[in-house]
Design an enzyme around this catalytic site. Structure first.
Site, mmCIF file in Angstrom:
data_model
loop_
_atom_site.group_PDB
_atom_site.id
_atom_site.type_symbol
_atom_site.label_atom_id
_atom_site.label_comp_id
_atom_site.label_asym_id
_atom_site.label_seq_id
_atom_site.Cartn_x
_atom_site.Cartn_y
_atom_site.Cartn_z
ATOM 1 N N LEU A 9 -46.939 -6.789 8.457
ATOM 2 C CA LEU A 9 -46.828 -5.411 8.954
ATOM 3 C C LEU A 9 -45.575 -4.724 8.400
ATOM 4 O O LEU A 9 -44.636 -5.385 7.965
ATOM 5 C CB LEU A 9 -46.790 -5.448 10.489
ATOM 6 C CG LEU A 9 -48.033 -6.142 11.112
ATOM 7 C CD1 LEU A 9 -47.754 -6.584 12.530
ATOM 8 C CD2 LEU A 9 -49.236 -5.215 11.051
ATOM 9 N N PRO A 10 -45.558 -3.378 8.427
ATOM 10 C CA PRO A 10 -44.472 -2.663 7.741
ATOM 11 C C PRO A 10 -43.094 -2.762 8.388
ATOM 12 O O PRO A 10 -42.094 -2.820 7.678
ATOM 13 C CB PRO A 10 -44.941 -1.195 7.747
ATOM 14 C CG PRO A 10 -46.390 -1.222 8.097
ATOM 15 C CD PRO A 10 -46.624 -2.476 8.878
ATOM 16 N N LYS B 134 -33.660 -14.277 4.486
ATOM 17 C CA LYS B 134 -34.153 -13.298 3.515
ATOM 18 C C LYS B 134 -33.181 -12.128 3.413
ATOM 19 O O LYS B 134 -32.905 -11.628 2.319
ATOM 20 C CB LYS B 134 -35.553 -12.783 3.897
ATOM 21 C CG LYS B 134 -36.031 -11.795 2.842
ATOM 22 C CD LYS B 134 -37.405 -11.249 2.984
ATOM 23 C CE LYS B 134 -37.623 -10.203 1.884
ATOM 24 N NZ LYS B 134 -38.876 -9.469 2.013
ATOM 25 N N LYS C 35 -34.142 -0.505 2.179
ATOM 26 C CA LYS C 35 -34.565 -0.945 3.523
ATOM 27 C C LYS C 35 -33.963 -2.319 3.843
ATOM 28 O O LYS C 35 -33.416 -2.536 4.920
ATOM 29 C CB LYS C 35 -36.102 -1.017 3.590
ATOM 30 C CG LYS C 35 -36.635 -1.524 4.944
ATOM 31 C CD LYS C 35 -38.063 -2.093 4.842
ATOM 32 C CE LYS C 35 -38.390 -2.947 6.070
ATOM 33 N NZ LYS C 35 -39.614 -3.760 5.921
ATOM 34 N N THR D 171 -41.260 -8.245 6.983
ATOM 35 C CA THR D 171 -39.798 -8.291 6.875
ATOM 36 C C THR D 171 -39.211 -7.373 7.938
ATOM 37 O O THR D 171 -39.369 -6.152 7.857
ATOM 38 C CB THR D 171 -39.338 -7.855 5.476
ATOM 39 O OG1 THR D 171 -39.766 -8.849 4.530
ATOM 40 C CG2 THR D 171 -37.825 -7.745 5.401
#
Lengths: 310, 310, 310, 310
Positions: free
Chosen positions: B80-81, B186, B261, B111
């Protein structure tokens, strides 16, 4: 950049067996020793007479002035702390340019600003001398082991000649471009290194402060897009890697004040060429702030401690 | 982190053959296809019905709600975004946690911020569910080729289970630590990448502005202490390297706005943990300034142009 | 720093009525005109003969060399673009130091690095000459109006003498300390200004992007702890304040490339003194990036546009 | 934004004489005392019973829950440490929104993120309540003296009402815009302040390291374009100014960790709105690095020491 066989054989006929070596500090002394080991004639000069005496005991010829050191040389190598020493040693009335034979190869391995290197090169050329700038990386241990990296700026022919001599002291010998380019390429590389090291300290610390194990995080980043020289060979977090300064109280290695000096050279080049270097400028300031707290003589990876909460 | 033979065999008896896949965007759709290719049962849901229909034509079962998608699943994967989508899909009354069977493995590959991941993991555990965060790198091409990298946060056992499923979609599957650690690792890696890329753009540009050839400078730095992932595989200066976005008008690759982002997630983690990240913060701002000039959808190595004088 | 009556009267007996003015650019020409207005004898020199002719039409004596310009002067004023011009004009064989009478007052109003100022001052002193560095602020409009600010470096007595002459061209005349201090203080002030301006652009933009009215926000900050010179007199957001460059397409005012030049001088001073200036370094880079997009000749408050999303 | 006479008189008929005050910390307690001094009925609540008892001894009504504190109030004021406290106090089942009468004026003077303020305001409005965010500046001494600055976000009418109450505790009461704008404007102002302070430390230190007297440099900059609030009222260099924290061992004043907190709020607003704030981001990191060395509870102007070489 390869030479034809004919040029090659011409070049090889040049005599490069009588070296004058000026500047016998932490780096210069072991470099000169490596030249002695391969049987070259090395005449040495330094203001510090003790190191001259030591080299003499290993077979070097002790000179008591720059003039006498270079008088019979066909190659001159200099390894000096800063730009003004280089200017003085080459350009003073008693300096190298006024006292060497025409055709002599001049190799300056100091780390200085490219403008000074270009200026000395130009004045050397006027006198029929062959100047290259050839700053090194690899530190004191590389100097002793003969595994230094040299980044050379000068004409193709001068580079080829210099390479023969430098190969007795180093392993990788790059040609960066015309005179001054050796300094410039080293400056770019070391600015990159300063950014890598500060970024690596920061990324590891962010992980630790958020619950990650620095060994695990290092492993993941090494196999991902965060991979870089500092993470691979020089992890700044204690006890992640063996045989690096971070696992030895940040002793040895590359002094933090030398990193700040190199980043300062990058800033000057940036200002003079009106180039933008926000990341490099910030890295300089971080190392400088760290050094200001008494860390200038510790290894540059001690910047990791700068990020840690006390 | 290895398991004994008995645990191993116990674990293998778990069924992980009925997958619910929620979120079929640019990344999710090719990932789900790779699960279909190895013969797994995959029930899919997305608000975009076209992509559901497309997956159904390839053998997936089309679900018309999250509830029905997960009802029979023993593994749920979400892609998902952003954080609020993850919260909603897992925690809403109609969401995953209220409608899966006890013991189901939940894998979120979005993420997002680690705090949200930890919170969902905790609420899943209360209900006897097994949650891991497993953000990916490798982009759309890696998703299609099944060569993604997954960085997993969760218990050792959940990681082992997830690895079996993820291995159909990716090549490297790391265990970063407990729940939330996948996201955190990450974030650290991508902050490092943002620093590497901006630093590499800057070092190359400094060299060019001072007369160096970017190919020569890149070669020298690659063999020196400036070596890093961006320089090795993703040179941002046009025409230094083939088959990278910089030699293709900065098309394709990893969008600059996604780098911003990820750097934003790093900033939030930094603020919340009161950690210092000067280099990462500056990198975020450089990418953000660059994006503000209309470059958000170009590859992130287009930051090189930000440094160039017009 | 006050002088006794006797010293005062001694000093006043010095003749300071024959001025040599070298460097008649945008700043120098109007400054020289103000000296003519109060009836002083002004002999002028510039490589640009047109401006010499113009000044001559207003009553100045046209000189065709530095030598002849300074031959009869008891005060020399120079207004030159950069350090190397200052070195050349003062130190060359045909330069000022070799051709003025002992006891002459030398005032350099160029903006250059302090080291050069100190060096010229020292060489002047050896020859029995009295040098001060006296860089200005106030721009072309201040030069025309005779309302410049001078920041003077030199001995107390030289400062007092210089003040008499400078008071015909400026309003505020500060004594910053010994030779070189005028340059250094100007550098510090202008670094501060660069930080104020970039910070003000950034704070206003953050507010606007989050829904605030820039006029309201400016009013609040002006009465709070965010108050600063840029916000008070030079608001960079269009249409908040009248009669400032931001409300006139960023025309006029202080060119962005001059701000970058001054910040570059600050960087060099910072590097040479191993001082940390992270904020000033970042400001230099922001202005330099902005200039690189073709804004160098616009007013420096146009940096506001650099922050705006296009 | 002025109201007509009729509206004015309508507004004045509203009763605002029964105050519930929740949160009696270093700031809240002296604020509540100032309300008691003008004869208002003040019912107080805090988890710390000692401070409740102290306020009761001065005439306040002690409440043993939020519910009972607000039951009869026509104005509620909250002064809490962070966003999650504000959410909890207003939105919990036992919280303010569920237990006040319709039409009550709610004033939150905590410093929190604008998003939370907007969210509480929206939920208050749904229930027919009037919420404003009204963060303060001026510190503990301003709270005691009744000279705080309030920056208010909310409708014009709510602002006008709030102003009446706030005027008993403060001197300057600004209207920044709709709900959340009070927080946003404070964030912008305090980001500016963080930039001013770090820049001022840096400019003074650069001057000192290059031989200038900080008093002289401060005087020059105060009368030039480097003028700013920190230099005028809060010089960070010891012994330049009397009665400021720098001349008192950096005790008292505004704690460095609170400056870092406010800069953290700015970073979050910057990330969420995809705005570029390079200078503010760097300032946050400088204060955070300084705090990490044990300076979090010292005055924020102690950042000056961060720049000094040890």
């Amino acid at each position: 950049m390869s030479l034809s066989r004919n040029q090659q054989s011409n070049r090889e006929r040049k005599s490069m067996n009588k070296i004058a070596f000026i500047g016998l500090g932490n780096m210069g002394a072991p470099m000169a020793k490596n030249l002695l080991k391969v049987g070259l004639t090395v005449e040495v000069f330094d203001l510090n007479r003790d190191t001259v005496t030591e080299l003499a005991s290993l077979g070097a010829i002790a000179a008591d002035s720059i003039q006498s050191a270079v008088a019979k040389a066909n190659v001159v190598i200099t390894m000096l702390p800063a730009s003004h020493h280089v200017k003085s040693v080459y350009l003073d009335d008693n300096g190298v340019l006024n006292h060497v034979s025409k055709g002599t190869l001049l190799i300056d391995s100091s780390t200085i600003d490219p403008e000074t290197a270009r200026s000395v090169a130009a004045q050397a050329q006027v006198k029929g001398l062959n100047f290259v700038d050839a700053p090194v990386s690899g530190g004191v241990s590389g100097a002793a082991a003969g595994t230094l990296t040299f980044i050379v700026g000068g004409t193709v022919e001068n580079y080829s000649d210099a390479k023969e001599v430098l190969s007795h002291m180093g392993k990788n010998i790059f040609h960066a471009g015309e005179a001054g380019s050796g300094q410039m390429a080293k400056i770019c590389n070391n600015m990159m290194l300063g950014i890598l090291m500060s970024g690596t300290c920061e990324a590891l610390n962010l992980g630790i402060e958020n619950g990650l194990d620095p060994k695990v995080l290092s492993q993941i980043m090494l196999q991902s897009s965060g991979r870089n020289w500092a993470l691979e060979l020089y992890n700044p977090c204690p006890d992640v890697m063996e045989n690096v300064p971070s696992s030895n109280g940040y002793q040895g290695g590359f002094m933090s004040q030398l990193m700040a000096k190199d980043l300062g050279l990058a800033m000057e080049a940036s200002v003079q060429s009106q180039t933008s270097t926000p990341m490099g400028s910030l890295a300089r300031n971080l190392f400088n702030l760290h050094n200001g707290q008494g860390n200038g003589e510790r290894d540059f990876s001690s910047l990791f401690e700068f990020y840690r909460k006390k």
